[in-house]
Design a protein around this motif. Structure first.
Motif, PDB file in Angstrom:
ATOM      1  N   GLN A  78      17.938  -2.118  25.918  1.00  0.00           N
ATOM      2  CA  GLN A  78      19.268  -1.720  25.938  1.00  0.00           C
ATOM      3  C   GLN A  78      20.084  -1.888  27.195  1.00  0.00           C
ATOM      4  OE1 GLN A  78      20.600   1.906  23.826  1.00  0.00           O
ATOM      5  NE2 GLN A  78      22.520   1.295  23.867  1.00  0.00           N
ATOM      6  N   GLU A  79      20.837  -2.701  27.373  1.00  0.00           N
ATOM      7  CA  GLU A  79      21.772  -2.973  28.622  1.00  0.00           C
ATOM      8  C   GLU A  79      22.654  -1.633  28.669  1.00  0.00           C
ATOM      9  OE1 GLU A  79      23.387  -6.507  29.628  1.00  0.00           O
ATOM     10  OE2 GLU A  79      21.848  -7.725  28.647  1.00  0.00           O
ATOM     11  N   SER A  80      22.729  -1.200  29.780  1.00  0.00           N
ATOM     12  CA  SER A  80      23.605  -0.286  30.108  1.00  0.00           C
ATOM     13  C   SER A  80      24.671  -0.652  31.321  1.00  0.00           C
ATOM     14  CB  SER A  80      23.132   1.336  30.687  1.00  0.00           C
ATOM     15  OG  SER A  80      22.268   0.974  31.873  1.00  0.00           O
ATOM     16  N   GLU A  81      25.742   0.038  31.151  1.00  0.00           N
ATOM     17  CA  GLU A  81      26.773  -0.345  32.048  1.00  0.00           C
ATOM     18  C   GLU A  81      26.931   0.560  33.219  1.00  0.00           C
ATOM     19  OE1 GLU A  81      30.369   0.055  29.244  1.00  0.00           O
ATOM     20  OE2 GLU A  81      30.129  -1.980  28.578  1.00  0.00           O
ATOM     21  N   MET A  82      26.938   0.112  34.431  1.00  0.00           N
ATOM     22  CA  MET A  82      27.001   0.830  35.651  1.00  0.00           C
ATOM     23  C   MET A  82      28.353   1.093  35.862  1.00  0.00           C
ATOM     24  SD  MET A  82      25.101  -0.280  39.111  1.00  0.00           S
ATOM     25  CE  MET A  82      26.128  -0.037  40.454  1.00  0.00           C
ATOM     26  N   ARG A  83      28.540   2.304  36.078  1.00  0.00           N
ATOM     27  CA  ARG A  83      29.769   2.772  36.436  1.00  0.00           C
ATOM     28  C   ARG A  83      29.963   3.100  37.938  1.00  0.00           C
ATOM     29  NH1 ARG A  83      33.892   3.644  33.229  1.00  0.00           N
ATOM     30  NH2 ARG A  83      33.288   3.942  30.902  1.00  0.00           N
TER      31      ARG A  83
ATOM     32  N   ASN B 113      35.921   0.591  36.396  1.00  0.00           N
ATOM     33  CA  ASN B 113      35.494   1.643  35.267  1.00  0.00           C
ATOM     34  C   ASN B 113      36.044   1.553  34.102  1.00  0.00           C
ATOM     35  OD1 ASN B 113      33.237   2.329  37.011  1.00  0.00           O
ATOM     36  ND2 ASN B 113      34.357   3.998  38.072  1.00  0.00           N
TER      37      ASN B 113
ATOM     38  N   LEU C  77      35.222  -1.203  31.733  1.00  0.00           N
ATOM     39  CA  LEU C  77      34.061  -1.011  31.093  1.00  0.00           C
ATOM     40  C   LEU C  77      34.083  -0.254  29.514  1.00  0.00           C
ATOM     41  CD1 LEU C  77      31.346  -0.074  33.856  1.00  0.00           C
ATOM     42  CD2 LEU C  77      31.778  -2.171  32.752  1.00  0.00           C
TER      43      LEU C  77
END
Length: 95
Positions: A7-12, A91, A94
């Motif tokens: 699962q791709e996660s979003e980098m904050r 951010n 996103l």
């Protein structure tokens, strides 16, 4: 071999830390640049002219302590705030 789905996660980004780091780096860059202006004013004038496609021949630097500190604070604050705003906007995009 089984397939594994990641699962791709979003980098904050930590906007405050990134802004502070940018302010510090721009402050150090200002100090180094000011030292070059003091040590080699002619060379720095020529290089500055080349950087902005201009001929600064016949011009001179005006760098006193007030100008040094005003430039240091101004570049540090505005660069830090700019990068903080960019990171905050990133951010929010996103979400």
């Amino acid at each position: 071999m089984p397939l594994v789905f990641i699962q791709e996660s979003e980098m904050r980004l930590d906007a405050v830390k990134l802004g502070l780091a940018t302010a510090i780096i721009f402050g150090v860059a200002w100090i180094i640049c000011s030292l070059f202006v003091i040590m080699a004013p002619g060379g720095m004038m020529q290089m500055s002219g080349h950087m902005v496609h201009s001929n600064f021949e016949g011009m001179g630097w005006s760098l006193d302590w007030t100008g040094f500190f005003v430039g240091l604070v101004t570049w540090s604050v505005f660069s830090g705030l700019s990068v903080w705003a960019i990171a905050t906007t990133y951010n929010r995009l996103l979400a």
